[in-house]
Design a protein around this motif. Structure first.
Motif, PDB file in Angstrom:
ATOM      1  N   LEU A 324      19.954 -14.916  46.921  1.00 48.88           N
ATOM      2  CA  LEU A 324      20.559 -13.741  46.275  1.00 48.88           C
ATOM      3  C   LEU A 324      20.885 -12.615  47.260  1.00 48.88           C
ATOM      4  N   HIS A 325      20.875 -12.900  48.582  1.00 51.20           N
ATOM      5  CA  HIS A 325      21.028 -11.789  49.534  1.00 51.20           C
ATOM      6  C   HIS A 325      22.351 -11.043  49.375  1.00 51.20           C
ATOM      7  N   ASP A 326      23.404 -11.756  48.935  1.00 48.54           N
ATOM      8  CA  ASP A 326      24.717 -11.103  48.829  1.00 48.54           C
ATOM      9  C   ASP A 326      25.080 -10.742  47.398  1.00 48.54           C
ATOM     10  N   VAL A 327      24.071 -10.656  46.519  1.00 48.18           N
ATOM     11  CA  VAL A 327      24.364 -10.454  45.095  1.00 48.18           C
ATOM     12  C   VAL A 327      25.165  -9.166  44.858  1.00 48.18           C
ATOM     13  N   SER A 353      28.491  -1.499  51.354  1.00 47.10           N
ATOM     14  CA  SER A 353      27.683  -1.029  50.223  1.00 47.10           C
ATOM     15  C   SER A 353      27.094  -2.186  49.395  1.00 47.10           C
ATOM     16  N   HIS A 354      27.501  -3.441  49.722  1.00 45.80           N
ATOM     17  CA  HIS A 354      26.943  -4.565  48.940  1.00 45.80           C
ATOM     18  C   HIS A 354      25.425  -4.673  49.136  1.00 45.80           C
ATOM     19  N   THR A 355      24.926  -4.160  50.254  1.00 43.90           N
ATOM     20  CA  THR A 355      23.482  -4.244  50.494  1.00 43.90           C
ATOM     21  C   THR A 355      22.715  -3.378  49.483  1.00 43.90           C
ATOM     22  N   TRP A 377      18.212  -5.373  53.242  1.00 44.66           N
ATOM     23  CA  TRP A 377      18.045  -5.237  54.701  1.00 44.66           C
ATOM     24  C   TRP A 377      18.565  -6.416  55.533  1.00 44.66           C
ATOM     25  N   HIS A 378      19.354  -7.313  54.927  1.00 42.08           N
ATOM     26  CA  HIS A 378      19.780  -8.471  55.739  1.00 42.08           C
ATOM     27  C   HIS A 378      20.849  -8.113  56.776  1.00 42.08           C
ATOM     28  N   HIS A 379      21.420  -6.903  56.706  1.00 33.11           N
ATOM     29  CA  HIS A 379      22.384  -6.486  57.743  1.00 33.11           C
ATOM     30  C   HIS A 379      21.779  -5.487  58.725  1.00 33.11           C
ATOM     31  N   GLU A 380      20.465  -5.302  58.651  1.00 30.31           N
ATOM     32  CA  GLU A 380      19.819  -4.469  59.662  1.00 30.31           C
ATOM     33  C   GLU A 380      19.798  -5.262  60.969  1.00 30.31           C
ATOM     34  N   ALA A 406      19.946 -16.531  59.508  1.00 32.51           N
ATOM     35  CA  ALA A 406      20.558 -17.617  58.734  1.00 32.51           C
ATOM     36  C   ALA A 406      21.970 -17.231  58.302  1.00 32.51           C
ATOM     37  N   ASP A 407      22.132 -15.983  57.900  1.00 37.01           N
ATOM     38  CA  ASP A 407      23.411 -15.471  57.410  1.00 37.01           C
ATOM     39  C   ASP A 407      24.471 -15.521  58.529  1.00 37.01           C
ATOM     40  N   CYS A 408      24.107 -15.024  59.698  1.00 36.82           N
ATOM     41  CA  CYS A 408      25.065 -14.991  60.801  1.00 36.82           C
ATOM     42  C   CYS A 408      25.389 -16.407  61.279  1.00 36.82           C
TER      43      CYS A 408
HETATM   44 FE   FE2 Z   1      25.691  -9.778  53.367  1.00 31.69          FE
END
Ligand code: FE2
Length: 465
Positions: A324-327, A353-355, A377-380, A406-408
Protein backbone atom coordinates in the motif's frame (compact mmCIF):
# COMPACT_ATOMS: atom_id res chain seq x y z
CA UNK A 1 -14.29 -32.39 19.72
CA UNK A 2 -17.16 -34.87 19.88
CA UNK A 3 -17.22 -37.55 17.18
CA UNK A 4 -20.55 -38.26 15.56
CA UNK A 5 -21.50 -41.15 13.31
CA UNK A 6 -24.23 -40.11 10.88
CA UNK A 7 -26.20 -42.90 9.20
CA UNK A 8 -28.67 -42.32 6.36
CA UNK A 9 -29.21 -44.19 3.09
CA UNK A 10 -30.18 -40.98 1.30
CA UNK A 11 -27.01 -39.31 0.10
CA UNK A 12 -28.49 -35.83 -0.17
CA UNK A 13 -29.91 -35.95 3.37
CA UNK A 14 -26.58 -37.29 4.56
CA UNK A 15 -24.64 -34.48 2.95
CA UNK A 16 -26.94 -31.74 4.24
CA UNK A 17 -26.97 -33.00 7.83
CA UNK A 18 -23.21 -33.52 7.72
CA UNK A 19 -22.75 -29.92 6.60
CA UNK A 20 -24.85 -28.59 9.49
CA UNK A 21 -23.02 -30.72 12.08
CA UNK A 22 -19.61 -29.76 10.71
CA UNK A 23 -20.57 -26.10 10.95
CA UNK A 24 -21.25 -26.82 14.63
CA UNK A 25 -17.65 -28.10 14.82
CA UNK A 26 -18.42 -31.74 15.43
CA UNK A 27 -16.24 -34.34 13.78
CA UNK A 28 -18.62 -36.25 11.52
CA UNK A 29 -18.26 -39.65 9.87
CA UNK A 30 -21.00 -40.82 7.51
CA UNK A 31 -22.42 -44.23 6.69
CA UNK A 32 -24.95 -45.09 3.97
CA UNK A 33 -26.29 -48.25 5.65
CA UNK A 34 -26.74 -49.97 9.00
CA UNK A 35 -24.14 -52.56 8.04
CA UNK A 36 -21.57 -49.87 7.29
CA UNK A 37 -22.41 -48.09 10.57
CA UNK A 38 -21.76 -51.27 12.61
CA UNK A 39 -18.41 -51.72 10.90
CA UNK A 40 -17.42 -48.12 11.59
CA UNK A 41 -18.50 -48.37 15.24
CA UNK A 42 -16.31 -51.43 15.68
CA UNK A 43 -13.35 -49.35 14.53
CA UNK A 44 -14.66 -46.42 16.66
CA UNK A 45 -14.91 -44.90 19.16
CA UNK A 46 -17.79 -42.46 18.61
CA UNK A 47 -19.59 -40.23 21.09
CA UNK A 48 -22.95 -40.30 19.37
CA UNK A 49 -24.80 -41.90 16.48
CA UNK A 50 -27.52 -40.21 14.44
CA UNK A 51 -29.47 -43.01 12.81
CA UNK A 52 -32.10 -42.87 10.10
CA UNK A 53 -35.05 -45.19 10.88
CA UNK A 54 -36.20 -46.08 7.37
CA UNK A 55 -33.33 -47.47 5.33
CA UNK A 56 -32.84 -50.11 2.67
CA UNK A 57 -31.19 -53.26 4.04
CA UNK A 58 -31.04 -53.08 7.81
CA UNK A 59 -33.52 -50.52 9.14
CA UNK A 60 -32.42 -48.10 11.84
CA UNK A 61 -34.27 -50.12 14.49
CA UNK A 62 -32.71 -53.40 13.32
CA UNK A 63 -29.29 -51.76 13.24
CA UNK A 64 -29.56 -50.50 16.83
CA UNK A 65 -30.98 -53.83 18.03
CA UNK A 66 -27.87 -55.56 16.62
CA UNK A 67 -25.53 -52.97 18.08
CA UNK A 68 -27.07 -53.38 21.55
CA UNK A 69 -26.06 -57.05 21.45
CA UNK A 70 -22.46 -56.34 20.50
CA UNK A 71 -19.91 -55.98 23.32
CA UNK A 72 -17.77 -52.88 23.11
CA UNK A 73 -20.18 -50.82 21.04
CA UNK A 74 -23.51 -51.69 22.70
CA UNK A 75 -23.63 -48.48 24.75
CA UNK A 76 -23.42 -45.98 21.87
CA UNK A 77 -25.65 -42.96 22.48
CA UNK A 78 -28.20 -42.81 19.69
CA UNK A 79 -30.60 -40.28 18.26
CA UNK A 80 -33.04 -41.34 15.53
CA UNK A 81 -33.68 -39.31 12.41
CA UNK A 82 -37.21 -39.91 11.25
CA UNK A 83 -39.80 -38.71 8.82
CA UNK A 84 -42.35 -41.27 10.02
CA UNK A 85 -44.24 -41.05 13.26
CA UNK A 86 -45.00 -44.73 13.34
CA UNK A 87 -45.82 -45.59 16.95
CA UNK A 88 -44.40 -49.11 16.85
CA UNK A 89 -41.06 -47.80 15.63
CA UNK A 90 -40.97 -45.12 18.29
CA UNK A 91 -41.75 -47.57 21.10
CA UNK A 92 -39.12 -49.99 19.90
CA UNK A 93 -36.59 -47.17 19.54
CA UNK A 94 -37.21 -46.07 23.11
CA UNK A 95 -36.92 -49.65 24.32
CA UNK A 96 -33.53 -49.80 22.61
CA UNK A 97 -32.46 -46.72 24.55
CA UNK A 98 -32.79 -44.00 21.88
CA UNK A 99 -32.15 -40.63 23.49
CA UNK A 100 -34.16 -38.50 21.10
CA UNK A 101 -35.87 -38.22 17.73
CA UNK A 102 -35.23 -35.56 15.14
CA UNK A 103 -37.72 -34.99 12.36
CA UNK A 104 -36.35 -34.93 8.85
CA UNK A 105 -35.32 -32.71 7.23
CA UNK A 106 -33.26 -31.91 10.31
CA UNK A 107 -33.34 -28.19 11.07
CA UNK A 108 -30.07 -26.78 12.47
CA UNK A 109 -31.67 -25.59 15.73
CA UNK A 110 -33.25 -29.01 16.37
CA UNK A 111 -30.01 -30.78 15.59
CA UNK A 112 -28.03 -28.46 17.81
CA UNK A 113 -30.15 -28.89 20.93
CA UNK A 114 -30.72 -32.66 20.50
CA UNK A 115 -27.02 -33.37 19.90
CA UNK A 116 -25.93 -31.19 22.78
CA UNK A 117 -28.36 -32.83 25.19
CA UNK A 118 -27.43 -36.31 24.05
CA UNK A 119 -23.74 -35.65 24.53
CA UNK A 120 -24.41 -34.68 28.13
CA UNK A 121 -26.12 -38.00 28.86
CA UNK A 122 -23.63 -40.43 30.23
CA UNK A 123 -23.28 -44.12 30.58
CA UNK A 124 -22.69 -45.43 34.11
CA UNK A 125 -19.69 -43.66 35.63
CA UNK A 126 -16.72 -45.90 36.30
CA UNK A 127 -14.97 -46.00 39.66
CA UNK A 128 -11.61 -47.61 40.18
CA UNK A 129 -11.21 -48.59 43.86
CA UNK A 130 -7.74 -49.34 45.22
CA UNK A 131 -7.58 -51.09 48.59
CA UNK A 132 -5.30 -53.87 49.87
CA UNK A 133 -8.05 -55.28 52.10
CA UNK A 134 -10.24 -57.64 50.09
CA UNK A 135 -13.05 -57.26 52.64
CA UNK A 136 -13.25 -53.60 51.71
CA UNK A 137 -13.75 -54.57 48.06
CA UNK A 138 -16.98 -56.28 49.02
CA UNK A 139 -18.14 -53.24 51.01
CA UNK A 140 -17.27 -50.83 48.19
CA UNK A 141 -19.03 -52.94 45.58
CA UNK A 142 -22.11 -53.22 47.77
CA UNK A 143 -22.19 -49.52 48.45
CA UNK A 144 -21.49 -48.18 44.97
CA UNK A 145 -22.17 -51.11 42.65
CA UNK A 146 -25.80 -50.30 41.91
CA UNK A 147 -25.18 -46.78 40.81
CA UNK A 148 -21.66 -47.04 39.40
CA UNK A 149 -19.55 -49.40 37.41
CA UNK A 150 -17.02 -50.36 40.11
CA UNK A 151 -13.73 -52.09 39.53
CA UNK A 152 -11.58 -53.05 42.56
CA UNK A 153 -7.83 -53.68 42.63
CA UNK A 154 -5.57 -54.50 45.58
CA UNK A 155 -2.40 -52.44 45.05
CA UNK A 156 -0.98 -49.25 43.59
CA UNK A 157 0.84 -51.20 40.89
CA UNK A 158 -2.39 -52.85 39.77
CA UNK A 159 -4.17 -49.48 39.79
CA UNK A 160 -1.51 -47.89 37.56
CA UNK A 161 -1.70 -50.84 35.16
CA UNK A 162 -5.48 -50.49 35.05
CA UNK A 163 -5.23 -46.74 34.41
CA UNK A 164 -2.94 -47.33 31.48
CA UNK A 165 -5.59 -49.63 30.03
CA UNK A 166 -8.77 -47.73 30.75
CA UNK A 167 -9.56 -44.32 32.19
CA UNK A 168 -12.19 -44.35 35.00
CA UNK A 169 -14.24 -41.29 36.01
CA UNK A 170 -13.00 -41.41 39.60
CA UNK A 171 -10.44 -43.23 41.72
CA UNK A 172 -11.09 -44.30 45.31
CA UNK A 173 -7.73 -44.75 46.95
CA UNK A 174 -6.82 -46.36 50.26
CA UNK A 175 -4.14 -44.37 52.06
CA UNK A 176 -2.37 -47.15 53.94
CA UNK A 177 -1.19 -49.92 51.70
CA UNK A 178 2.00 -52.01 51.73
CA UNK A 179 4.53 -51.51 48.89
CA UNK A 180 3.17 -48.24 47.53
CA UNK A 181 1.04 -46.12 49.81
CA UNK A 182 -1.90 -44.04 48.60
CA UNK A 183 0.02 -40.79 48.49
CA UNK A 184 2.71 -42.31 46.29
CA UNK A 185 0.05 -43.80 43.99
CA UNK A 186 -1.58 -40.37 43.67
CA UNK A 187 1.72 -38.76 42.66
CA UNK A 188 2.23 -41.46 40.03
CA UNK A 189 -1.33 -40.95 38.74
CA UNK A 190 -0.71 -37.24 38.28
CA UNK A 191 2.30 -38.06 36.13
CA UNK A 192 0.16 -39.97 33.65
CA UNK A 193 -0.82 -37.85 30.70
CA UNK A 194 -4.56 -37.03 30.70
CA UNK A 195 -4.85 -38.10 34.36
CA UNK A 196 -3.80 -34.68 35.67
CA UNK A 197 -7.39 -33.85 36.51
CA UNK A 198 -8.77 -37.29 37.27
CA UNK A 199 -10.66 -37.02 40.59
CA UNK A 200 -8.97 -39.03 43.33
CA UNK A 201 -10.78 -39.55 46.64
CA UNK A 202 -8.96 -41.05 49.62
CA UNK A 203 -10.34 -43.66 51.94
CA UNK A 204 -8.72 -43.28 55.31
CA UNK A 205 -9.25 -44.18 58.91
CA UNK A 206 -6.85 -41.40 59.96
CA UNK A 207 -8.55 -38.48 61.44
CA UNK A 208 -5.90 -35.82 61.78
CA UNK A 209 -5.62 -32.43 60.13
CA UNK A 210 -2.02 -32.93 59.00
CA UNK A 211 -2.84 -35.98 56.92
CA UNK A 212 -5.82 -34.16 55.49
CA UNK A 213 -3.68 -31.16 54.51
CA UNK A 214 -1.04 -33.40 53.00
CA UNK A 215 -3.61 -35.21 50.88
CA UNK A 216 -5.14 -32.01 49.54
CA UNK A 217 -1.71 -30.56 48.76
CA UNK A 218 -0.87 -33.67 46.77
CA UNK A 219 -3.98 -33.11 44.64
CA UNK A 220 -6.65 -35.22 46.34
CA UNK A 221 -10.17 -34.13 45.52
CA UNK A 222 -11.67 -35.26 48.82
CA UNK A 223 -11.39 -37.95 51.43
CA UNK A 224 -13.90 -40.28 53.00
CA UNK A 225 -13.45 -41.67 56.49
CA UNK A 226 -13.49 -45.38 57.10
CA UNK A 227 -15.63 -47.16 58.11
CA UNK A 228 -17.75 -45.97 55.19
CA UNK A 229 -21.12 -44.38 55.93
CA UNK A 230 -23.44 -44.94 52.98
CA UNK A 231 -25.14 -41.53 52.72
CA UNK A 232 -21.98 -39.51 53.24
CA UNK A 233 -19.91 -41.56 50.82
CA UNK A 234 -22.63 -41.54 48.15
CA UNK A 235 -23.19 -37.79 48.38
CA UNK A 236 -19.51 -37.00 48.14
CA UNK A 237 -18.92 -39.25 45.16
CA UNK A 238 -22.04 -38.00 43.37
CA UNK A 239 -21.04 -34.36 43.81
CA UNK A 240 -17.50 -34.90 42.66
CA UNK A 241 -18.67 -36.73 39.55
CA UNK A 242 -21.20 -34.03 38.75
CA UNK A 243 -18.48 -31.44 39.05
CA UNK A 244 -16.18 -33.45 36.82
CA UNK A 245 -18.81 -33.78 34.09
CA UNK A 246 -19.60 -30.12 34.31
CA UNK A 247 -15.91 -29.30 33.88
CA UNK A 248 -15.61 -31.74 30.98
CA UNK A 249 -18.54 -30.26 29.11
CA UNK A 250 -17.29 -26.75 29.82
CA UNK A 251 -13.92 -27.78 28.47
CA UNK A 252 -15.53 -29.19 25.31
CA UNK A 253 -17.56 -26.04 24.86
CA UNK A 254 -14.48 -23.85 25.27
CA UNK A 255 -12.65 -25.98 22.70
CA UNK A 256 -15.49 -25.67 20.22
CA UNK A 257 -15.71 -21.93 20.73
CA UNK A 258 -11.92 -21.59 20.36
CA UNK A 259 -11.98 -23.44 17.04
CA UNK A 260 -14.86 -21.25 15.86
CA UNK A 261 -12.99 -18.12 16.92
CA UNK A 262 -9.82 -19.20 15.14
CA UNK A 263 -11.81 -19.82 11.98
CA UNK A 264 -13.46 -16.43 12.08
CA UNK A 265 -10.08 -14.79 12.75
CA UNK A 266 -8.71 -16.57 9.73
CA UNK A 267 -11.63 -15.32 7.65
CA UNK A 268 -10.99 -11.77 8.86
CA UNK A 269 -7.31 -12.06 7.99
CA UNK A 270 -8.19 -13.33 4.53
CA UNK A 271 -10.63 -10.47 4.14
CA UNK A 272 -8.08 -7.82 5.09
CA UNK A 273 -5.55 -9.42 2.70
CA UNK A 274 -8.12 -9.25 -0.09
CA UNK A 275 -8.96 -5.62 0.72
CA UNK A 276 -5.26 -4.72 0.62
CA UNK A 277 -4.86 -6.43 -2.78
CA UNK A 278 -7.98 -4.74 -4.14
CA UNK A 279 -6.80 -1.33 -2.97
CA UNK A 280 -3.34 -1.85 -4.46
CA UNK A 281 -5.01 -2.97 -7.69
CA UNK A 282 -6.91 0.31 -7.78
CA UNK A 283 -3.65 2.29 -7.39
CA UNK A 284 -1.85 0.38 -10.11
CA UNK A 285 -4.81 0.62 -12.46
CA UNK A 286 -4.50 4.40 -12.28
CA UNK A 287 -0.95 4.34 -13.55
CA UNK A 288 -1.39 2.54 -16.84
CA UNK A 289 2.28 1.80 -17.29
CA UNK A 290 3.38 0.56 -13.89
CA UNK A 291 0.79 -2.16 -13.56
CA UNK A 292 1.83 -4.64 -10.90
CA UNK A 293 4.26 -2.17 -9.29
CA UNK A 294 2.69 -2.45 -5.81
CA UNK A 295 2.77 -6.26 -5.86
CA UNK A 296 6.41 -6.33 -7.01
CA UNK A 297 7.52 -3.78 -4.41
CA UNK A 298 5.70 -5.85 -1.78
CA UNK A 299 7.54 -8.98 -2.91
CA UNK A 300 10.98 -7.35 -3.02
CA UNK A 301 10.37 -5.75 0.40
CA UNK A 302 9.36 -9.08 1.85
CA UNK A 303 12.53 -10.73 0.55
CA UNK A 304 14.70 -7.88 1.85
CA UNK A 305 13.04 -8.13 5.28
CA UNK A 306 13.51 -11.89 5.33
CA UNK A 307 17.20 -11.56 4.49
CA UNK A 308 17.58 -8.86 7.13
CA UNK A 309 16.53 -11.50 9.66
CA UNK A 310 13.06 -10.19 10.54
CA UNK A 311 10.56 -12.51 12.24
CA UNK A 312 7.91 -14.24 10.12
CA UNK A 313 5.24 -11.91 11.55
CA UNK A 314 7.31 -8.81 10.75
CA UNK A 315 7.99 -10.06 7.22
CA UNK A 316 4.25 -10.57 6.63
CA UNK A 317 3.56 -7.11 8.01
CA UNK A 318 6.15 -5.42 5.77
CA UNK A 319 4.63 -7.19 2.77
CA UNK A 320 1.22 -5.59 3.45
CA UNK A 321 2.70 -2.17 4.23
CA UNK A 322 4.73 -2.21 1.02
CA UNK A 323 1.68 -3.27 -0.97
CA UNK A 324 0.00 0.00 0.00
CA UNK A 325 3.00 2.37 -0.14
CA UNK A 326 1.61 4.29 -3.12
CA UNK A 327 -2.03 4.30 -2.01
CA UNK A 328 -1.97 8.11 -1.95
CA UNK A 329 -1.78 8.10 -5.76
CA UNK A 330 -5.52 7.46 -5.66
CA UNK A 331 -5.81 11.17 -4.84
CA UNK A 332 -3.55 12.37 -7.70
CA UNK A 333 -5.13 13.21 -11.07
CA UNK A 334 -4.46 10.52 -13.71
CA UNK A 335 -3.44 13.20 -16.19
CA UNK A 336 -0.46 14.06 -14.03
CA UNK A 337 0.45 10.46 -13.19
CA UNK A 338 0.30 9.43 -16.83
CA UNK A 339 1.77 12.64 -18.31
CA UNK A 340 4.30 11.58 -20.95
CA UNK A 341 6.47 14.69 -20.92
CA UNK A 342 8.45 16.46 -18.22
CA UNK A 343 6.47 17.52 -15.14
CA UNK A 344 6.24 21.16 -14.16
CA UNK A 345 7.36 22.09 -10.64
CA UNK A 346 3.74 22.43 -9.64
CA UNK A 347 2.86 19.00 -11.05
CA UNK A 348 5.86 17.45 -9.33
CA UNK A 349 4.70 18.93 -6.03
CA UNK A 350 1.31 17.34 -6.57
CA UNK A 351 2.92 13.96 -7.30
CA UNK A 352 5.00 14.28 -4.15
CA UNK A 353 1.86 14.83 -2.10
CA UNK A 354 0.94 11.15 -2.62
CA UNK A 355 3.07 10.34 0.43
CA UNK A 356 1.03 12.48 2.83
CA UNK A 357 -2.22 11.59 1.10
CA UNK A 358 -1.44 7.89 1.58
CA UNK A 359 -0.53 8.50 5.19
CA UNK A 360 -3.83 10.30 5.82
CA UNK A 361 -5.80 7.47 4.21
CA UNK A 362 -4.04 4.67 6.05
CA UNK A 363 -3.72 6.19 9.49
CA UNK A 364 -7.51 5.92 9.82
CA UNK A 365 -7.12 2.13 9.92
CA UNK A 366 -6.71 2.03 13.69
CA UNK A 367 -6.35 -1.77 13.84
CA UNK A 368 -3.10 -1.59 11.79
CA UNK A 369 -1.48 1.75 12.67
CA UNK A 370 1.85 0.75 11.10
CA UNK A 371 0.29 0.62 7.60
CA UNK A 372 0.66 4.37 7.17
CA UNK A 373 4.44 4.37 7.83
CA UNK A 374 5.44 3.03 4.42
CA UNK A 375 3.16 5.42 2.58
CA UNK A 376 4.51 8.52 4.31
CA UNK A 377 8.24 7.91 4.38
CA UNK A 378 9.13 5.71 1.39
CA UNK A 379 10.51 8.76 -0.49
CA UNK A 380 12.75 9.89 2.35
CA UNK A 381 16.48 9.65 1.60
CA UNK A 382 19.12 8.31 3.93
CA UNK A 383 21.07 11.60 3.62
CA UNK A 384 18.03 13.62 4.69
CA UNK A 385 17.23 15.26 1.33
CA UNK A 386 14.05 13.30 0.62
CA UNK A 387 10.39 14.16 1.17
CA UNK A 388 7.93 14.84 2.76
CA UNK A 389 9.74 15.37 6.10
CA UNK A 390 13.45 15.34 5.20
CA UNK A 391 14.06 12.64 7.79
CA UNK A 392 17.59 11.29 7.92
CA UNK A 393 19.34 7.94 8.49
CA UNK A 394 17.90 5.77 11.23
CA UNK A 395 15.23 8.39 11.95
CA UNK A 396 13.45 7.07 8.89
CA UNK A 397 11.47 4.02 10.02
CA UNK A 398 13.23 0.85 8.87
CA UNK A 399 10.11 -0.38 7.06
CA UNK A 400 10.16 2.78 4.92
CA UNK A 401 13.92 2.41 4.25
CA UNK A 402 13.28 -1.15 3.00
CA UNK A 403 10.38 -0.07 0.78
CA UNK A 404 12.47 2.78 -0.61
CA UNK A 405 15.11 0.36 -1.95
CA UNK A 406 12.46 -2.04 -3.31
CA UNK A 407 10.52 0.84 -4.88
CA UNK A 408 13.52 2.31 -6.69
CA UNK A 409 14.69 -1.10 -7.82
CA UNK A 410 11.29 -1.77 -9.39
CA UNK A 411 11.13 1.67 -10.98
CA UNK A 412 14.41 0.97 -12.76
CA UNK A 413 13.77 -2.67 -13.64
CA UNK A 414 10.31 -2.04 -15.14
CA UNK A 415 9.20 -0.58 -18.43
CA UNK A 416 8.07 3.00 -18.07
CA UNK A 417 6.01 5.28 -20.22
CA UNK A 418 9.12 6.96 -21.55
CA UNK A 419 11.64 4.06 -21.55
CA UNK A 420 12.13 0.30 -21.40
CA UNK A 421 13.36 -1.49 -18.28
CA UNK A 422 17.02 -0.67 -17.65
CA UNK A 423 19.60 -3.43 -18.11
CA UNK A 424 20.43 -5.25 -14.91
CA UNK A 425 24.03 -4.00 -14.62
CA UNK A 426 22.86 -0.39 -14.80
CA UNK A 427 20.24 -1.00 -12.10
CA UNK A 428 22.97 -2.59 -10.00
CA UNK A 429 25.31 0.36 -10.51
CA UNK A 430 22.60 2.83 -9.50
CA UNK A 431 21.88 0.97 -6.25
CA UNK A 432 25.61 0.75 -5.55
CA UNK A 433 26.13 4.43 -6.34
CA UNK A 434 23.31 5.62 -4.07
CA UNK A 435 24.26 3.44 -1.13
CA UNK A 436 24.51 5.74 1.89
CA UNK A 437 23.04 8.78 0.09
CA UNK A 438 19.60 7.70 -1.05
CA UNK A 439 19.59 4.22 0.49
CA UNK A 440 20.35 2.73 3.88
CA UNK A 441 23.72 1.06 3.03
CA UNK A 442 22.88 -2.16 4.90
CA UNK A 443 19.60 -2.62 3.01
CA UNK A 444 21.14 -1.63 -0.32
CA UNK A 445 23.83 -4.25 0.27
CA UNK A 446 21.13 -6.94 0.64
CA UNK A 447 19.48 -5.71 -2.57
CA UNK A 448 22.82 -6.00 -4.39
CA UNK A 449 23.15 -9.53 -3.10
CA UNK A 450 19.67 -10.34 -4.49
CA UNK A 451 20.60 -8.83 -7.86
CA UNK A 452 23.83 -10.82 -8.00
CA UNK A 453 21.97 -14.05 -7.31
CA UNK A 454 19.44 -13.24 -10.03
CA UNK A 455 21.63 -14.39 -12.94
CA UNK A 456 18.81 -14.37 -15.51
CA UNK A 457 17.37 -11.01 -14.43
CA UNK A 458 14.06 -12.59 -13.44
CA UNK A 459 13.29 -9.84 -10.95
CA UNK A 460 11.86 -7.30 -13.32
CA UNK A 461 8.59 -5.67 -14.34
CA UNK A 462 9.30 -5.52 -18.04
CA UNK A 463 6.33 -6.26 -20.28
CA UNK A 464 8.51 -7.50 -23.12
CA UNK A 465 10.54 -10.05 -21.18
FE1 FE2 B 1 5.81 6.43 -4.15
Amino acid sequence: MAKILLVDDNEINLMMTEMVLSEMHYEVTTALSGEEAIELLQNGPYDLMLLDIVMDGLSGIETLARIREMPGISGIRTIFLTSSSHMADMTEAIRLGALDFIRKPALPENLYSAVRQALLVREKDRILAVDDDEMNHIAIEELFGIRYDVHCVSSGAEALAELARERPDLVLLDLHMPDMNGLEVLKRIRDIESCENLPVVFLTADNDANTEAELFTAGAMDFIAKPLVLQVAMQRIRRILELKHLQDSLHDEVNRKTVALQESNQKLNNLSDQIIRALAGAIDAKDSYTNGHSARVAEYSRELARRLGKSAAAVAEIYNIAFLHDVGKIGIPSTIINKPGKLTDEEFAIIKSHTMKGYEILKTISEMPELSIGARWHHERYDGTGYPDGKEGKNIPEIARIICVADCYDAMSSDRLYRKALPQHIVRDEIEKNKGTQFDPRIAEVMLQMIDEDKEYKMNGSKTK
